[in-house]
Design an enzyme around this catalytic site. Structure first.
Site, PDB file in Angstrom:
ATOM      1  N   LYS A   1     -25.061  27.205 -23.657  1.00 29.29           N
ATOM      2  CA  LYS A   1     -25.659  26.468 -24.768  1.00 29.29           C
ATOM      3  C   LYS A   1     -27.153  26.746 -24.882  1.00 29.29           C
ATOM      4  O   LYS A   1     -27.703  26.790 -25.984  1.00 29.29           O
ATOM      5  CB  LYS A   1     -25.429  24.965 -24.592  1.00 29.29           C
ATOM      6  CG  LYS A   1     -23.966  24.541 -24.700  1.00 29.29           C
ATOM      7  CD  LYS A   1     -23.432  24.713 -26.110  1.00 29.29           C
ATOM      8  CE  LYS A   1     -22.016  24.194 -26.231  1.00 29.29           C
ATOM      9  NZ  LYS A   1     -21.464  24.384 -27.595  1.00 29.29           N
TER      10      LYS A   1
ATOM     11  N   LYS B   1     -12.588  34.076 -31.089  1.00 29.63           N
ATOM     12  CA  LYS B   1     -11.699  32.933 -31.022  1.00 29.63           C
ATOM     13  C   LYS B   1     -11.797  32.121 -32.308  1.00 29.63           C
ATOM     14  O   LYS B   1     -12.873  32.019 -32.903  1.00 29.63           O
ATOM     15  CB  LYS B   1     -12.083  32.057 -29.819  1.00 29.63           C
ATOM     16  CG  LYS B   1     -11.124  30.928 -29.519  1.00 29.63           C
ATOM     17  CD  LYS B   1     -11.558  30.186 -28.263  1.00 29.63           C
ATOM     18  CE  LYS B   1     -10.635  29.023 -27.963  1.00 29.63           C
ATOM     19  NZ  LYS B   1     -11.056  28.298 -26.732  1.00 29.63           N
TER      20      LYS B   1
ATOM     21  N   LYS C   1     -14.361  27.015 -36.511  1.00 31.73           N
ATOM     22  CA  LYS C   1     -14.882  26.573 -37.804  1.00 31.73           C
ATOM     23  C   LYS C   1     -16.320  27.049 -37.984  1.00 31.73           C
ATOM     24  O   LYS C   1     -16.737  27.360 -39.091  1.00 31.73           O
ATOM     25  CB  LYS C   1     -14.810  25.053 -37.917  1.00 31.73           C
ATOM     26  CG  LYS C   1     -13.386  24.515 -37.924  1.00 31.73           C
ATOM     27  CD  LYS C   1     -13.319  23.053 -38.269  1.00 31.73           C
ATOM     28  CE  LYS C   1     -13.559  22.830 -39.745  1.00 31.73           C
ATOM     29  NZ  LYS C   1     -13.322  21.422 -40.129  1.00 31.73           N
TER      30      LYS C   1
END
Length: 328
Positions: A117, A197, A200
């Site tokens: 992240k 993968k 959205k």
């Protein structure tokens, strides 16, 4: 019923991303539906977790409502499972703080998710991003979860929760149940580009309860076997993501693959067939979603009742923890 006599509890949570796609269904939702009959199930929308990287506050609550509506459409039953929103049980943030007081920073810095992240959001490497696993541990421990469904790539996160439990118990005495992993066989479902993968955020997905014409259009744009230039060229189904998706929806996928190899069928044919089978598979859920949308206030009511049930359990756990650490 005494705590020792209760059914084993399972807890799982998802960040609010709005309507679910087929990757969510095969990766999590169908397991949620199965586990609600085997366990006392707690399913949580982790909206506080989402704030570590979420950038549009106006979309947060609509995303919560849309996601829970799809959960219900997929078969999660509010009479069997406790469905709630993380932030509506404020005890979780208090437990998060109490756990953070005993969790070494070095443990958090080694978590793979923090490194990932930090690289993805270099301009927003915040405290919450580092403390995310402690809040995750609070989610699990607050409700006395015996089992937590995870894929193998998430085992490190659950093991950190178990380490936090042991450290807390060493200092303050036994309070929590030490959760165990329920390994889930989660297929890696690739997106429409056949490379990444399904996601959205990459606009790379097939909606679970989407309109049939929308699903046909999206699958029509999907990448197929890039080595196949002309319709007459033999295909390589093991390289074609559309053919791989047929494994989820077509009992006769091997015959479909053979049609590709022999060039008896073309990529357009295979995509059209996949679209119709995806539509047929999710048709019952699409109808249930329409029924849910036609009942104003229904989803909100489910979440209110779920929060009440979750808080009953949370208050009891937190009272024990506060007494153990000396708070009155």
């Amino acid at each position: 019923m005494s705590d020792s006599a209760r059914r084993p509890r399972v807890l799982s949570g998802m960040q609010p991303t709005g309507r679910m796609h087929i990757g969510h269904y095969f990766g999590a939702l169908r397991n949620f539906v199965r586990m609600q009959d085997e366990f006392e199930a707690f399913y949580c929308v982790v909206d506080l977790h989402a704030l570590t990287t979420f950038e549009n506050p106006a979309e947060l609550w609509p995303n919560v409502m849309a996601m829970v509506a799809d959960w219900l459409a997929a078969g999660i039953d509010p009479e069997k499972a406790t469905i709630f929103v993380q932030s509506r049980v404020p005890e979780v943030t208090e437990l998060h703080w109490l756990l953070s007081c005993t969790t070494p920073i070095s443990w958090l810095e080694r978590v793979p998710t923090f490194k990932e992240k930090s690289e993805q959001h270099p301009d927003n490497v915040n405290y919450a991003l580092l403390g995310y696993p402690v809040l995750q541990a609070a989610d699990i421990l607050l409700y006395g979860a015996d089992k937590v469904p995870v894929g193998e790539d998430q085992l490190a996160h659950l093991e950190l929760t178990r380490e936090i439990v042991r450290r807390f118990h060493h200092r303050f005495g036994p309070i929590f149940r030490e959760p165990a992993a329920v390994l889930t066989d989660t297929p890696r479902i690739m997106g429409l580009d056949g490379v990444n993968k399904m996601s959205k955020s990459r606009d790379n997905y097939i909606p679970m309860t989407g309109d049939p014409d929308q699903i046909r259009a999206l699958i029509g744009q999907a990448f197929t076997d890039q080595t196949r230039v002309y319709r007459r060229d033999p295909g390589h189904p093991e390289l074609c993501n559309v053919c791989q998706l047929h494994r989820l929806f077509s009992a006769d996928y091997e015959a479909i693959w053979e049609g590709e190899r022999s060039a008896a069928t073309g990529c357009v044919d295979t995509k059209k067939l996949l679209a119709e089978r995806v539509i047929a598979h999710f048709e019952p859920m699409r109808r249930r979603r329409q029924e849910i949308d036609a009942r104003p206030g229904y989803v909100e009511g489910v979440l209110e009742r779920g929060a009440e049930r979750a808080r009953e359990v949370a208050r009891d756990t937190l009272a024990q923890v506060k007494a153990a650490v000396g708070l009155r």
